[in-house]
Design a protein around this motif. Structure first.
Motif: not given
Length: 231
Positions: A22-27, A31-44, A64-66
């Motif tokens: 969904r992220f790659l399709e929409s760029g 995508i809500p802030d918490y899901e952007i954080l999820e994508l970052i956390l997948f790498g951890v 997210l910025g905070a």
């Protein structure tokens, strides 16, 4: 009906793949802030549900910025947020800042004003204490240095015009842009801000250095003292 001994798949099974797609399709749009954080956390976290941690971080910091800008000590208070998570968040923020800074420095500052504002806001709007930065420009208004001069308290940063001018001479700068943040969120300049700007402008002018502007950044926006007629 599933057999009684069949292992039930966790509720988040397939979520990572769907979210990435969904992220790659929409760029990233929508995508809500918490899901952007999820994508970052997948790498951890290679496995498991990271949505609760992502939402806990947003709840603690507000956005997210905070989250990306929060001090490590504050992030560490959130259960599950260890050193690896904090490092991933800080690396993400640093990458974003470097991209914005690169955009801001590609062209003369005066003709690239929005990129400059974007960089300054990203760098300072979530800072918990006042930070005073100076952008040093050459005769073509190209940024030759971006330096943090002082870090103060939640509502005050000491600035010494003589030191500002001294550093400008060391860099052979022809012009300056002052930038600082208001942790309160309100970028409205104080009397002290206006007076300090006047002192820096006068000291710089003696040495043939121009003060282009003083930008004050807060979560609620920014203020240009030049646009306000205060320079």
């Amino acid at each position: 009906m599933a057999e009684a001994d069949e292992t039930e798949k966790p509720h988040y099974h397939g979520h990572r793949a769907r979210l990435r797609a969904r992220f790659l399709e929409s760029g990233g749009a929508g995508i809500p802030d918490y899901e952007i954080l999820e994508l970052i956390l997948f790498g951890v976290f290679r496995n498991g549900d990271v949505k609760p941690l992502a939402k806990a971080l947003i709840a603690e910091c507000g956005s997210l910025g905070a989250v990306l800008s929060a001090p490590a000590e504050r992030l560490a208070k959130v259960p599950g947020c260890g050193e690896a998570v904090i490092a991933a968040l800080k690396v993400t923020r640093e990458a974003g800042l470097r991209l914005l800074k690169e955009d801001a420095m590609q062209r003369p500052a005066i003709s690239n004003w929005q990129a400059l504002l974007d960089y300054c806001r990203a760098a300072l709007q979530h800072e918990g204490i006042e930070q005073f930065r100076i952008l040093f420009l050459d005769r073509k208004n190209q940024i030759i240095a971006d330096e943090a001069q002082q870090r103060g308290t939640v509502d005050h940063t000491p600035v010494y015009p003589r030191e500002v001018v001294k550093r400008a001479l060391e860099l052979n700068a022809a012009a300056l842009i002052l930038v600082h943040n208001h942790p309160s969120g309100d970028p409205t300049p104080s009397r002290a801000d206006v007076e300090m700007t006047r002192q820096v402008r006068q000291a710089a002018a003696v040495m043939g250095i121009e003060l282009h502007d003083h930008l004050i950044v807060g979560r609620k926006g920014h203020v240009s003292l030049r646009e306000k007629g205060l320079i």
